[in-house]
Design a protein around this motif. Structure first.
Motif, PDB file in Angstrom:
ATOM      1  N   GLU A 148       0.847  -1.187   0.000  1.00  0.00           N
ATOM      2  CA  GLU A 148       0.000   0.000   0.000  1.00  0.00           C
ATOM      3  C   GLU A 148       0.887   1.243   0.000  1.00  0.00           C
ATOM      4  OE1 GLU A 148      -3.321  -0.659  -0.814  1.00  0.00           O
ATOM      5  OE2 GLU A 148      -4.094   0.283   1.019  1.00  0.00           O
ATOM      6  N   LYS A 149       0.503   2.206  -0.804  1.00  0.00           N
ATOM      7  CA  LYS A 149       1.206   3.486  -0.867  1.00  0.00           C
ATOM      8  C   LYS A 149       0.254   4.568  -0.395  1.00  0.00           C
ATOM      9  CE  LYS A 149       4.344   6.526  -2.060  1.00  0.00           C
ATOM     10  NZ  LYS A 149       5.590   6.682  -1.278  1.00  0.00           N
ATOM     11  N   LEU A 150       0.564   5.166   0.760  1.00  0.00           N
ATOM     12  CA  LEU A 150      -0.297   6.200   1.320  1.00  0.00           C
ATOM     13  C   LEU A 150      -0.095   7.523   0.579  1.00  0.00           C
ATOM     14  CD1 LEU A 150       0.099   5.522   5.151  1.00  0.00           C
ATOM     15  CD2 LEU A 150      -1.409   4.422   3.489  1.00  0.00           C
ATOM     16  N   PRO A 151      -1.104   8.389   0.615  1.00  0.00           N
ATOM     17  CA  PRO A 151      -0.955   9.708  -0.017  1.00  0.00           C
ATOM     18  C   PRO A 151       0.179  10.498   0.639  1.00  0.00           C
ATOM     19  CG  PRO A 151      -3.260   9.239   0.468  1.00  0.00           C
ATOM     20  CD  PRO A 151      -2.460   8.182   1.151  1.00  0.00           C
ATOM     21  N   PRO A 180      -1.869  14.942   8.245  1.00  0.00           N
ATOM     22  CA  PRO A 180      -1.287  16.050   9.017  1.00  0.00           C
ATOM     23  C   PRO A 180      -2.336  17.114   9.319  1.00  0.00           C
ATOM     24  CG  PRO A 180       0.097  15.479   7.138  1.00  0.00           C
ATOM     25  CD  PRO A 180      -1.179  14.722   6.974  1.00  0.00           C
ATOM     26  N   ALA A 181      -2.235  17.736  10.491  1.00  0.00           N
ATOM     27  CA  ALA A 181      -3.224  18.748  10.889  1.00  0.00           C
ATOM     28  C   ALA A 181      -3.275  19.917   9.909  1.00  0.00           C
ATOM     29  CB  ALA A 181      -2.936  19.227  12.304  1.00  0.00           C
ATOM     30  N   PRO A 182      -2.152  20.487   9.528  1.00  0.00           N
ATOM     31  CA  PRO A 182      -2.223  21.536   8.500  1.00  0.00           C
ATOM     32  C   PRO A 182      -2.297  20.903   7.109  1.00  0.00           C
ATOM     33  CG  PRO A 182       0.029  21.318   9.266  1.00  0.00           C
ATOM     34  CD  PRO A 182      -0.785  20.348  10.066  1.00  0.00           C
ATOM     35  N   PHE A 183      -3.502  20.670   6.641  1.00  0.00           N
ATOM     36  CA  PHE A 183      -3.688  19.985   5.365  1.00  0.00           C
ATOM     37  C   PHE A 183      -4.764  20.712   4.574  1.00  0.00           C
ATOM     38  CE2 PHE A 183      -4.587  16.642   2.346  1.00  0.00           C
ATOM     39  CZ  PHE A 183      -3.382  15.961   2.228  1.00  0.00           C
ATOM     40  N   ALA A 184      -4.533  20.862   3.291  1.00  0.00           N
ATOM     41  CA  ALA A 184      -5.475  21.589   2.442  1.00  0.00           C
ATOM     42  C   ALA A 184      -6.823  20.881   2.423  1.00  0.00           C
ATOM     43  CB  ALA A 184      -4.914  21.707   1.029  1.00  0.00           C
ATOM     44  N   GLN A 185      -7.873  21.587   2.853  1.00  0.00           N
ATOM     45  CA  GLN A 185      -9.202  20.987   2.882  1.00  0.00           C
ATOM     46  C   GLN A 185      -9.855  21.040   1.497  1.00  0.00           C
ATOM     47  OE1 GLN A 185     -11.762  21.966   6.187  1.00  0.00           O
ATOM     48  NE2 GLN A 185     -10.047  22.755   7.395  1.00  0.00           N
ATOM     49  N   GLY A 186     -10.796  20.121   1.298  1.00  0.00           N
ATOM     50  CA  GLY A 186     -11.470  20.032   0.011  1.00  0.00           C
ATOM     51  C   GLY A 186     -10.663  19.291  -1.038  1.00  0.00           C
ATOM     52  N   LYS A 187      -9.585  18.669  -0.622  1.00  0.00           N
ATOM     53  CA  LYS A 187      -8.711  17.969  -1.557  1.00  0.00           C
ATOM     54  C   LYS A 187      -8.929  16.466  -1.448  1.00  0.00           C
ATOM     55  CE  LYS A 187      -3.814  17.233  -2.635  1.00  0.00           C
ATOM     56  NZ  LYS A 187      -2.409  17.558  -2.253  1.00  0.00           N
ATOM     57  N   ASP A 188      -8.990  15.801  -2.592  1.00  0.00           N
ATOM     58  CA  ASP A 188      -9.083  14.342  -2.615  1.00  0.00           C
ATOM     59  C   ASP A 188      -7.679  13.751  -2.654  1.00  0.00           C
ATOM     60  OD1 ASP A 188     -11.817  14.419  -2.621  1.00  0.00           O
ATOM     61  OD2 ASP A 188     -12.037  14.116  -4.777  1.00  0.00           O
ATOM     62  N   VAL A 189      -7.421  12.822  -1.745  1.00  0.00           N
ATOM     63  CA  VAL A 189      -6.134  12.125  -1.728  1.00  0.00           C
ATOM     64  C   VAL A 189      -6.387  10.658  -2.077  1.00  0.00           C
ATOM     65  CG1 VAL A 189      -5.082  13.694  -0.076  1.00  0.00           C
ATOM     66  CG2 VAL A 189      -6.326  11.697   0.747  1.00  0.00           C
ATOM     67  N   LYS A 190      -5.387  10.023  -2.654  1.00  0.00           N
ATOM     68  CA  LYS A 190      -5.580   8.677  -3.189  1.00  0.00           C
ATOM     69  C   LYS A 190      -4.601   7.688  -2.582  1.00  0.00           C
ATOM     70  CE  LYS A 190      -6.343   6.247  -7.551  1.00  0.00           C
ATOM     71  NZ  LYS A 190      -6.433   6.383  -9.029  1.00  0.00           N
ATOM     72  N   VAL A 191      -5.129   6.519  -2.222  1.00  0.00           N
ATOM     73  CA  VAL A 191      -4.325   5.394  -1.744  1.00  0.00           C
ATOM     74  C   VAL A 191      -4.170   4.398  -2.891  1.00  0.00           C
ATOM     75  CG1 VAL A 191      -4.135   3.536  -0.053  1.00  0.00           C
ATOM     76  CG2 VAL A 191      -5.226   5.699   0.585  1.00  0.00           C
ATOM     77  N   GLY A 207     -12.446   1.099  -2.859  1.00  0.00           N
ATOM     78  CA  GLY A 207     -12.245   2.537  -2.682  1.00  0.00           C
ATOM     79  C   GLY A 207     -10.778   2.915  -2.665  1.00  0.00           C
ATOM     80  N   SER A 208     -10.490   4.129  -3.117  1.00  0.00           N
ATOM     81  CA  SER A 208      -9.097   4.579  -3.143  1.00  0.00           C
ATOM     82  C   SER A 208      -8.937   6.062  -2.800  1.00  0.00           C
ATOM     83  CB  SER A 208      -8.479   4.317  -4.527  1.00  0.00           C
ATOM     84  OG  SER A 208      -9.184   5.028  -5.534  1.00  0.00           O
ATOM     85  N   GLU A 209     -10.035   6.838  -2.773  1.00  0.00           N
ATOM     86  CA  GLU A 209      -9.924   8.281  -2.563  1.00  0.00           C
ATOM     87  C   GLU A 209     -10.663   8.721  -1.300  1.00  0.00           C
ATOM     88  OE1 GLU A 209     -11.245  10.283  -6.050  1.00  0.00           O
ATOM     89  OE2 GLU A 209      -9.418   9.816  -7.187  1.00  0.00           O
ATOM     90  N   VAL A 210     -10.059   9.683  -0.614  1.00  0.00           N
ATOM     91  CA  VAL A 210     -10.650  10.293   0.577  1.00  0.00           C
ATOM     92  C   VAL A 210     -10.621  11.809   0.396  1.00  0.00           C
ATOM     93  CG1 VAL A 210     -10.536  10.552   3.082  1.00  0.00           C
ATOM     94  CG2 VAL A 210      -9.800   8.406   2.015  1.00  0.00           C
ATOM     95  N   ARG A 211     -11.748  12.447   0.670  1.00  0.00           N
ATOM     96  CA  ARG A 211     -11.784  13.912   0.611  1.00  0.00           C
ATOM     97  C   ARG A 211     -11.504  14.469   2.004  1.00  0.00           C
ATOM     98  NH1 ARG A 211     -15.992  17.145  -2.903  1.00  0.00           N
ATOM     99  NH2 ARG A 211     -14.475  16.267  -4.373  1.00  0.00           N
ATOM    100  N   ILE A 212     -10.497  15.295   2.081  1.00  0.00           N
ATOM    101  CA  ILE A 212     -10.108  15.884   3.357  1.00  0.00           C
ATOM    102  C   ILE A 212     -10.896  17.179   3.576  1.00  0.00           C
ATOM    103  CG2 ILE A 212      -8.191  16.739   4.738  1.00  0.00           C
ATOM    104  CD1 ILE A 212      -8.072  13.749   3.988  1.00  0.00           C
TER     105      ILE A 212
END
Length: 307
Positions: free
Chosen positions: A166-169, A211-222, A242-247
């Motif tokens: 697995e490769k994390l965002p 991370p706490a300081p993370f751009a919101q509204g962004k989709d990250v992919k695993v 599933g592979s994407e999470v919206r922060i």
């Protein structure tokens, strides 16, 4: 008339096919020993035995005539009905195969060898790779723990193990996993698990943190894959599901991101928390949000339950 001609042809042949069974029957009926017959013909008793056991398909007509005289019967009585061997064919070897036949034999041999190699390869290679499906929430908040589960279905009695990668965002880190992560850096973004062979389903659970300081509204992919080892061949299968999470300002149990956890969302969240005990998930907060009227998320204070 035809029978007379056949007999004449047999008697004129340089070599003739004898009938060993008839020879033995006549000799025994006349109470003659193999030694007596051998002495009359001028051969050994072993030769007489071979003739009687049809070890020689044909012999010289001269010897056949001597044998018939020793048995006191006409020559035709000890010959095979269907077989005579002309002089120019007696004892002749089979002709060598033609070039075309030789080529066909070579091609057939190569095809048989290729088929054998394919059978060996198929025997050592799994007929079907394990199917891996990932579940992860659609939404999650910065700085919060995000659960991930990968369920792997395998064929019964599958003797081959596999490696799950697995490769994390970027920016995300592993919190914990069951079974433990096999990678050299447990807290890194590249995860590996080595799973031995067996036919039972496998579930790999892990939690990661944004991370706490993370751009919101962004989709990250695993991203992930299974590396299947079968004999000398390796196969790679992508992890499905599933592979994407919206922060954003959401709880991971809030499946539709509407700021609440309703009855349809609480049970799946309960099962995830139960299966992933010890991986940093906070069931009490989820239950409190479900019991209340919703929630708000703040980067400094976290989740606030609305009463």
């Amino acid at each position: 008339m035809m029978e007379t001609n056949d007999r004449a042809d047999k008697l004129s042949a340089a070599s003739v096919a004898i009938d060993g069974t008839r020879i033995r029957t006549v000799r025994e009926a006349k109470r003659l020993t193999q030694l007596y017959v051998a002495n009359v013909v001028g051969v050994t008793t072993d030769t007489i035995s071979r003739w009687e056991n049809n070890r020689y398909p044909s012999i010289k007509r001269e010897n056949a005539q001597k044998l018939a005289d020793a048995l006191e019967v006409p020559l035709v009585d000890i010959l095979r009905e269907e077989t005579t061997v002309p002089e120019d064919e007696a004892g002749a070897d089979l002709p060598p195969p033609s070039p075309r036949l030789t080529k066909l034999l070579i091609l057939f041999g190569l095809a048989a060898l290729l088929l054998l190699l394919m059978v060996v390869i198929l025997a050592r290679t799994p007929s079907s790779a394990p199917k891996a499906v990932r579940w992860l929430p659609r939404y999650a908040a910065p700085g919060e723990v995000i659960p991930v589960q990968i369920k792997v279905a395998r064929l019964p009695g599958d003797p081959f193990g596999f490696i799950l990668k697995e490769k994390l965002p970027d920016g995300m880190r592993l919190v914990s996993s069951v079974p433990p992560n096999s990678a050299a850096e447990p807290a890194g973004s590249s995860l590996k698990w080595l799973v031995p062979g067996g036919g039972s389903p496998v579930t790999i659970s892990y939690s990661m943190r944004t991370p706490a300081p993370f751009a919101q509204g962004k989709d990250v992919k695993v991203k992930g894959e299974i590396v299947l080892h079968g004999g000398d061949a390796n196969r790679t299968e992508e992890v499905g599901g599933g592979s994407e999470v919206r922060i954003g300002p959401y709880h991971w149990a809030d499946a539709n991101g509407d700021g609440s956890i309703d009855d349809d969302e609480i049970m799946p969240a309960y099962y995830v928390c139960d299966e992933m005990k010890g991986l940093g998930l906070e069931w009490k907060i989820i239950e409190a949000i479900w019991s209340g009227k919703g929630y708000r998320w703040d980067p400094k204070t976290g989740y606030t339950v609305l009463k």
